[in-house]
Design an enzyme around this catalytic site. Structure first.
Site, PDB file in Angstrom:
ATOM      1  N   CYS A  70       0.870  -1.185   0.000  1.00 30.55           N
ATOM      2  CA  CYS A  70       0.000   0.000   0.000  1.00 30.55           C
ATOM      3  C   CYS A  70       0.903   1.230   0.000  1.00 30.55           C
ATOM      4  O   CYS A  70       1.759   1.376   0.890  1.00 30.55           O
ATOM      5  CB  CYS A  70      -0.874  -0.024   1.253  1.00 30.55           C
ATOM      6  SG  CYS A  70      -1.867   1.461   1.478  1.00 30.55           S
ATOM      7  N   GLU A 154     -12.935  -0.229  -5.230  1.00 29.86           N
ATOM      8  CA  GLU A 154     -13.376  -1.123  -4.145  1.00 29.86           C
ATOM      9  C   GLU A 154     -14.888  -1.373  -4.218  1.00 29.86           C
ATOM     10  O   GLU A 154     -15.378  -2.380  -3.746  1.00 29.86           O
ATOM     11  CB  GLU A 154     -13.037  -0.526  -2.773  1.00 29.86           C
ATOM     12  CG  GLU A 154     -11.570  -0.610  -2.409  1.00 29.86           C
ATOM     13  CD  GLU A 154     -11.171  -1.928  -1.737  1.00 29.86           C
ATOM     14  OE1 GLU A 154     -12.018  -2.566  -1.089  1.00 29.86           O
ATOM     15  OE2 GLU A 154      -9.990  -2.302  -1.864  1.00 29.86           O
ATOM     16  N   HIS A 188      -4.052  -0.331  -6.125  1.00 28.61           N
ATOM     17  CA  HIS A 188      -5.377  -0.582  -6.709  1.00 28.61           C
ATOM     18  C   HIS A 188      -5.404  -0.304  -8.217  1.00 28.61           C
ATOM     19  O   HIS A 188      -6.218  -0.864  -8.938  1.00 28.61           O
ATOM     20  CB  HIS A 188      -6.436   0.328  -6.070  1.00 28.61           C
ATOM     21  CG  HIS A 188      -6.950  -0.136  -4.746  1.00 28.61           C
ATOM     22  ND1 HIS A 188      -6.222  -0.035  -3.595  1.00 28.61           N
ATOM     23  CD2 HIS A 188      -8.136  -0.709  -4.404  1.00 28.61           C
ATOM     24  CE1 HIS A 188      -6.943  -0.504  -2.578  1.00 28.61           C
ATOM     25  NE2 HIS A 188      -8.109  -0.922  -3.043  1.00 28.61           N
TER      26      HIS A 188
HETATM   27  N1  DGL Z   1      -3.761   0.351  -2.367  1.00 27.64           N
HETATM   28  C1  DGL Z   1      -3.548   1.532  -1.561  1.00 27.64           C
HETATM   29  C2  DGL Z   1      -2.299   2.254  -2.040  1.00 27.64           C
HETATM   30  O1  DGL Z   1      -1.486   1.672  -2.718  1.00 27.64           O
HETATM   31  C3  DGL Z   1      -4.797   2.353  -1.483  1.00 27.64           C
HETATM   32  C4  DGL Z   1      -4.811   3.299  -0.324  1.00 27.64           C
HETATM   33  C5  DGL Z   1      -6.182   3.735   0.109  1.00 27.64           C
HETATM   34  O2  DGL Z   1      -6.854   2.934   0.754  1.00 27.64           O
HETATM   35  O3  DGL Z   1      -6.551   4.879  -0.151  1.00 27.64           O
HETATM   36  O4  DGL Z   1      -2.083   3.399  -1.718  1.00 27.64           O
END
Ligand code: DGL
Length: 258
Positions: A70, A154, A188
């Site tokens: 993340c 999501e 994402h």
């Molecule tokens: N997959 C997360 C990233 O790489 C998303 C973060 C979020 O939840 O805003 O930043």
């Protein structure tokens, strides 16, 4: 012992997918904090708190090594976790993120005008600007936050028209900057890579993180045999979500096999 992979939601599955391809022999435990996604609109302090909780959970699940899959967590929390939290509470375990491997890879490139898109927290941290500048001091970096993208993805958002509108809006500033590459600095975003490529055109190299992180982890484990030797090699993968009642099977399928 296991390798832990953590994300605020499903995005980290793009990293897990690459790990399973590149390093299929190990046991993995995935944790998605889907009860609290998105992280990107929150303060660095609360993201650090959430990240620490996730790490504790994965250590309890016998993870020797955790990949924070993340960018919002890595950019706001990894340094503090590595410098303050681990030495005090888990001196024999490792936590790695996505920023270092990706910037190392960029260091081997000739990109001069790099666009970076991600969450607000990632953009505000300026972590990629700092790290890229260290290895490509002459490169120009242009950031753009895309706060609607993670909630949209999501929420199984596959409405093409909506996606197209959101992406065009977010990318229009970067398109004027004559960028030669565009880093998707949110795990994402890989699942909308094609749509992004269609908007920025063939002259812009769109870079995703999964493959890079997996390749760099392979190198890391070769250099750190003391860690590698502790890892179980039974090809077992377990998934945990902080809201296990949410039905995310279809989306998981899309992230892992789509
Ligand atoms: N997959 C997360 C990233 O790489 C998303 C973060 C979020 O939840 O805003 O930043």
């Amino acid at each position: 012992m296991n390798i832990g992979v953590f994300d605020s939601g499903l995005g980290g599955l793009t990293i897990l997918k690459a790990l399973l391809k590149e390093l299929p022999q190990y046991n993995y435990i995935y944790l998605g904090d889907n009860a609290r996604v998105p992280y990107g609109n929150r303060s660095p302090e609360i993201i650090y708190q959430f990240t620490k909780e996730a790490i504790d959970f994965l250590f309890k699940k016998n993870c020797q090594l955790i990949i924070i899959a993340c960018n919002a967590s890595t950019s706001t929390s990894l340094r503090k976790i590595q410098q303050e939290y681990l030495p005090k509470f888990h001196p024999n375990r490792k936590v790695l993120g996505v920023i270092k491997p990706v910037t190392e890879e960029l260091g081997d490139s000739k990109f001069q005008r790099i666009g970076v898109i991600g969450t607000k927290a990632m953009v505000n941290s300026e972590a990629f600007i700092r790290e890229i500048k260290k290895i490509l001091p002459k490169a120009k970096i242009f950031q753009q936050a895309c706060p609607l993208l993670v909630p949209y993805i999501e929420d199984s958002g596959r409405n093409r028209k909506v996606l197209q509108l959101i992406l065009e809006e977010y990318l229009k500033g970067l398109r004027k900057k004559n960028i030669d590459s565009l880093l998707l600095a949110c795990t994402h975003y890989e699942i909308v890579k094609k749509e992004i490529e269609n908007i920025v055109g063939p002259k812009v190299k769109v870079i995703t993180e999964g493959y890079i992180v997996a390749k760099k982890l392979k190198d890391y484990l070769k250099k750190h045999m003391e860690i590698e030797e502790k890892l179980k090699k039974k090809k077992k993968v377990s998934y945990f979500f902080t809201d296990p009642n949410q039905d995310n099977k279809k989306l998981m399928e899309l992230f892992l096999n789509g």
